[in-house]
Design a protein around this motif. Structure first.
Motif, mmCIF file in Angstrom:
data_model
loop_
_atom_site.group_PDB
_atom_site.id
_atom_site.type_symbol
_atom_site.label_atom_id
_atom_site.label_comp_id
_atom_site.label_asym_id
_atom_site.label_seq_id
_atom_site.Cartn_x
_atom_site.Cartn_y
_atom_site.Cartn_z
ATOM 1 N N ASN A 232 -60.942 12.441 63.818
ATOM 2 C CA ASN A 232 -60.193 12.037 65.016
ATOM 3 C C ASN A 232 -59.709 10.588 64.942
ATOM 4 N N GLY A 233 -59.542 10.050 63.726
ATOM 5 C CA GLY A 233 -59.013 8.700 63.557
ATOM 6 C C GLY A 233 -59.999 7.592 63.861
ATOM 7 N N LYS A 234 -61.281 7.917 63.888
ATOM 8 C CA LYS A 234 -62.277 6.920 64.283
ATOM 9 C C LYS A 234 -62.415 5.777 63.291
ATOM 10 N N VAL A 235 -62.326 6.049 61.999
ATOM 11 C CA VAL A 235 -62.502 4.987 60.999
ATOM 12 C C VAL A 235 -61.335 4.013 61.039
ATOM 13 N N ARG B 107 -51.273 -4.707 51.858
ATOM 14 C CA ARG B 107 -50.231 -5.732 51.793
ATOM 15 C C ARG B 107 -49.754 -6.093 53.187
ATOM 16 N N GLU B 108 -49.288 -7.311 53.299
ATOM 17 C CA GLU B 108 -48.672 -7.753 54.555
ATOM 18 C C GLU B 108 -47.158 -7.729 54.379
ATOM 19 N N PHE B 109 -46.467 -7.232 55.400
ATOM 20 C CA PHE B 109 -45.013 -7.195 55.378
ATOM 21 C C PHE B 109 -44.467 -8.092 56.486
ATOM 22 N N PRO B 110 -43.369 -8.776 56.220
ATOM 23 C CA PRO B 110 -42.793 -9.660 57.238
ATOM 24 C C PRO B 110 -42.214 -8.864 58.406
ATOM 25 N N THR B 111 -42.274 -9.447 59.577
ATOM 26 C CA THR B 111 -41.689 -8.838 60.772
ATOM 27 C C THR B 111 -40.747 -9.837 61.427
ATOM 28 N N GLU B 112 -39.904 -9.333 62.296
ATOM 29 C CA GLU B 112 -38.962 -10.213 62.997
ATOM 30 C C GLU B 112 -39.683 -11.060 64.039
ATOM 31 N N ASP B 113 -40.749 -10.522 64.601
ATOM 32 C CA ASP B 113 -41.516 -11.229 65.631
ATOM 33 C C ASP B 113 -42.634 -12.016 64.961
ATOM 34 N N GLU B 114 -42.651 -13.321 65.170
ATOM 35 C CA GLU B 114 -43.650 -14.164 64.514
ATOM 36 C C GLU B 114 -45.058 -13.961 65.074
ATOM 37 N N LYS B 115 -45.180 -13.275 66.207
ATOM 38 C CA LYS B 115 -46.495 -13.022 66.790
ATOM 39 C C LYS B 115 -47.082 -11.685 66.354
ATOM 40 N N VAL B 116 -46.397 -10.989 65.452
ATOM 41 C CA VAL B 116 -46.853 -9.683 64.978
ATOM 42 C C VAL B 116 -47.102 -9.748 63.480
ATOM 43 N N ILE B 117 -48.226 -9.193 63.052
ATOM 44 C CA ILE B 117 -48.548 -9.081 61.635
ATOM 45 C C ILE B 117 -48.556 -7.598 61.279
ATOM 46 N N GLN B 118 -47.749 -7.220 60.299
ATOM 47 C CA GLN B 118 -47.656 -5.831 59.852
ATOM 48 C C GLN B 118 -48.429 -5.695 58.544
ATOM 49 N N ILE B 119 -49.451 -4.849 58.526
ATOM 50 C CA ILE B 119 -50.262 -4.621 57.332
ATOM 51 C C ILE B 119 -50.117 -3.172 56.912
ATOM 52 N N GLU B 120 -49.805 -2.961 55.644
ATOM 53 C CA GLU B 120 -49.647 -1.625 55.073
ATOM 54 C C GLU B 120 -50.818 -1.336 54.150
ATOM 55 N N VAL B 121 -51.474 -0.196 54.365
ATOM 56 C CA VAL B 121 -52.609 0.229 53.541
ATOM 57 C C VAL B 121 -52.176 1.455 52.753
ATOM 58 N N LEU B 122 -52.281 1.383 51.435
ATOM 59 C CA LEU B 122 -51.945 2.500 50.564
ATOM 60 C C LEU B 122 -53.213 2.971 49.854
ATOM 61 N N VAL B 123 -53.516 4.258 49.979
ATOM 62 C CA VAL B 123 -54.698 4.841 49.332
ATOM 63 C C VAL B 123 -54.302 6.148 48.672
ATOM 64 N N SER B 124 -55.190 6.685 47.831
ATOM 65 C CA SER B 124 -54.923 7.970 47.177
ATOM 66 C C SER B 124 -55.022 9.098 48.196
ATOM 67 N N ASN B 125 -54.460 10.248 47.851
ATOM 68 C CA ASN B 125 -54.508 11.410 48.741
ATOM 69 C C ASN B 125 -55.945 11.828 49.036
ATOM 70 N N ASP B 126 -56.825 11.695 48.053
ATOM 71 C CA ASP B 126 -58.221 12.089 48.233
ATOM 72 C C ASP B 126 -58.950 11.150 49.199
ATOM 73 N N ASP B 127 -58.560 9.897 49.240
ATOM 74 C CA ASP B 127 -59.224 8.920 50.105
ATOM 75 C C ASP B 127 -58.639 8.873 51.518
ATOM 76 N N PRO C 198 -58.420 11.101 54.006
ATOM 77 C CA PRO C 198 -59.311 11.554 55.091
ATOM 78 C C PRO C 198 -60.479 10.608 55.342
ATOM 79 N N LYS C 199 -60.952 9.932 54.310
ATOM 80 C CA LYS C 199 -62.069 8.993 54.475
ATOM 81 C C LYS C 199 -61.639 7.780 55.278
ATOM 82 N N VAL C 200 -60.436 7.290 55.021
ATOM 83 C CA VAL C 200 -59.955 6.097 55.711
ATOM 84 C C VAL C 200 -59.574 6.428 57.164
ATOM 85 N N ILE C 201 -59.007 7.592 57.381
ATOM 86 C CA ILE C 201 -58.635 7.977 58.740
ATOM 87 C C ILE C 201 -59.878 8.362 59.539
#
Length: 82
Positions: free
Chosen positions: A52-55, A24-44, A46-49
């Motif tokens: 060392n956070g490479k994914v 989902r996209e969430f509104p921000t105060e700065d019009e030049k910034v886009i805030q995106i929130e990713v929600l996944v299950s607990n099992d997924d 580690p796969k998304v991260i």
């Protein structure tokens, strides 16, 4: 392509439980910034991260590069588990 849609496609390619994953996209105060929130299950989480956070860093890099080409906005992607 919409940045949220691009993020969703990249995340869905990695996760196993596609029914729970949400992007989902969430509104921000700065019009030049886009805030995106990713929600996944607990099992997924580690796969998304990835090791060392490479994914998630790769996803951020691809989405940010797409933003520079089209909208020239700063993209912030946060990930959380449901």
């Amino acid at each position: 392509m919409d940045l949220v849609k691009l993020t969703e496609e990249l995340v869905m390619a990695v996760v196993t439980d596609k029914d729970i994953a949400q992007v989902r996209e969430f509104p921000t105060e700065d019009e030049k910034v886009i805030q995106i929130e990713v929600l996944v299950s607990n099992d997924d989480m580690p796969k998304v991260i990835g090791k060392n956070g490479k994914v998630i860093n790769s996803i951020r890099t691809l989405v940010q590069a797409s933003s520079y080409i089209k909208e020239n906005k700063i993209v912030k992607i946060n990930i959380d588990s449901i």
